[in-house]
Design an enzyme around this catalytic site. Sequence first.
Site, PDB file in Angstrom:
ATOM      1  N   PHE A  16       0.821  -1.211   0.000  1.00 31.35           N
ATOM      2  CA  PHE A  16       0.000   0.000   0.000  1.00 31.35           C
ATOM      3  C   PHE A  16       0.856   1.263   0.000  1.00 31.35           C
ATOM      4  CE2 PHE A  16      -3.111  -3.043   1.818  1.00 31.35           C
ATOM      5  CZ  PHE A  16      -4.128  -2.865   0.893  1.00 31.35           C
ATOM      6  N   GLU A 172     -10.263 -12.840  12.934  1.00 31.43           N
ATOM      7  CA  GLU A 172     -10.855 -13.231  11.655  1.00 31.43           C
ATOM      8  C   GLU A 172     -10.563 -14.687  11.323  1.00 31.43           C
ATOM      9  OE1 GLU A 172     -10.665  -8.685   9.845  1.00 31.43           O
ATOM     10  OE2 GLU A 172      -9.080 -10.116   9.392  1.00 31.43           O
TER      11      GLU A 172
END
Length: 418
Positions: A16, A172
Site C-alpha cells: 500500500f 478473523e
Amino acid sequence: MADNALPHVLVIGGGFGGLWATRALASAPVRVTLVDRTNHHLFQPLLYQVAMAGLSSPDIAAPLRHILRRQHNVVVRMDVARGIDVEHRRVRFDGGSLDYDYLVVASGARHAYFGHDEWARHAPGLKTLDDALHIRRHMLEAFEAAERAVDPRAQAEWLDFVIIGGGPTGVELAGTLAEIARHTLPREFRHSDPRRSKIHLVEAGPRVLASMPPSLSDRARRQLERLGVSVHLGKPVTAIDERGVDLGDERIDARTVLWAAGVAASPLGAQLGGDRDRAGRVRVAEDLSLPAHPEVFVVGDLAAVAQDGKPVPGVAPAAKQMGAHAAAMIRERIAGGATRAFHYRDYGNLATIGRMAAVVDLGRLRFSGALAWFFWLWAHVFFLIGFRNRLVVMAEWIWSYVTYQRHARIIIGRRDES
C-alpha cells in the site's frame, strides 16, 4: 527534458505505501522505479480469506505492471533489495545496483516470534500469498488426517486448532475457521465429524482487538464464543511444538497452530541508520524523511510515526496516506518548496468475526453485529484494486453467504515434513 535527466525516485515495496507513493508521482517531473520481491500488489486485509479457502489468490492480488500500465514514468522491477547505502544513494539488489535521487522505503513488516524463532516451524504466520496457501493446505490436511485417524485421541488432535494473537487477523481466522468446521464441512466427511473441532484463540493481553474500545472488544469476544471459539485471555504462550501449545501450566493439544501475534519491521530498516524502536521501525522526521538524509522517506509498517502522543497504527489506510505524503514531499523538494508534517486521518477501525458478525469503530459511531458485517463487506470490496476483483469477491461472498460453501478448498503442494 530527456528522461535520464529527470530526478530518479526509487521505491522499494509494492504494498500500500509503495504503490500509493508511485501513483502519486504519475504527473511529477521524475522517473520512478518500483521494485518488489513479487510481481503483484496484495490486498492484505483479505489475505485471511485466501488462507481459509474463501477466495483465490487472484481475487485479492493484481500484477503491479498491470496496475501501472498507463503510468509512463514508472518502471516495475521484480527483485530483492539486499543493501542500502544512503551515503552514496545506492541500493543493491540481487540483480544489480540502482542509484537514486530520492528513495521511498516501503518494505513492510515480517512475523515476530518474540525471540522464539524456532516456533515458526510449528506456527506459520500470515503476511504473503505463499503464507496463505501454506496455511490453507495445513488447515485442510488437518481435516483429512482426522478422517484417516483410527485412534480417537489422534483424531481430536487433528480436529483442534490454536490461533495465537487476538488482533484483527487472529479474530478473523478464528471466526472463519469455526464457520468452516460447523457449517461447510460436516456433510463431506464419513469417519470424522468436523463439528467436533475445537478452535482456541489465545491472547496474552486482557482482551481481543485491543486497538478498539473495550465495549467493542467485549462484543467481539462474545460473538466469537457464540461461534464456538474458546477465547483464552491473559495467557502468554510459553512453548509451541508439533503437537500443541503450552500456556504456562496449561496445555492445549492441537496439530494445527497459526501465528497472528506480532510483527517486526523489515530488516532493511537497520541499513538506513538512525534510531529504531523495539519492533525495528525507523524513527522518521515529521515529514517521514530520515533526519540525516532528507532525500530518503520511510513509509508504512517500517516507519515509527507518532501523532497526538500515540503511534500511527500499522494498517492499510495509514500506509496509503504515508505513501501519498512522501510523494507530495518529493514534489515539494524538487520544486524548491518546504515540506510539511505528516498528519494521519483515522477513518475508523473494523474487524469481521464471522457470518453476520463484525465490529466497527468510527470514532463517535460504534456498532457491531449484522450491520457492522455489511459495512465491513462494503468497505473491503470498495477498496479492492480492479473492477474485476470487486465483482469476483462480491460474487464469492454472496455464494458463500447463501450456501456456506468455500470454493477454494483445493490442496496443492506438499505438506512440510516434521
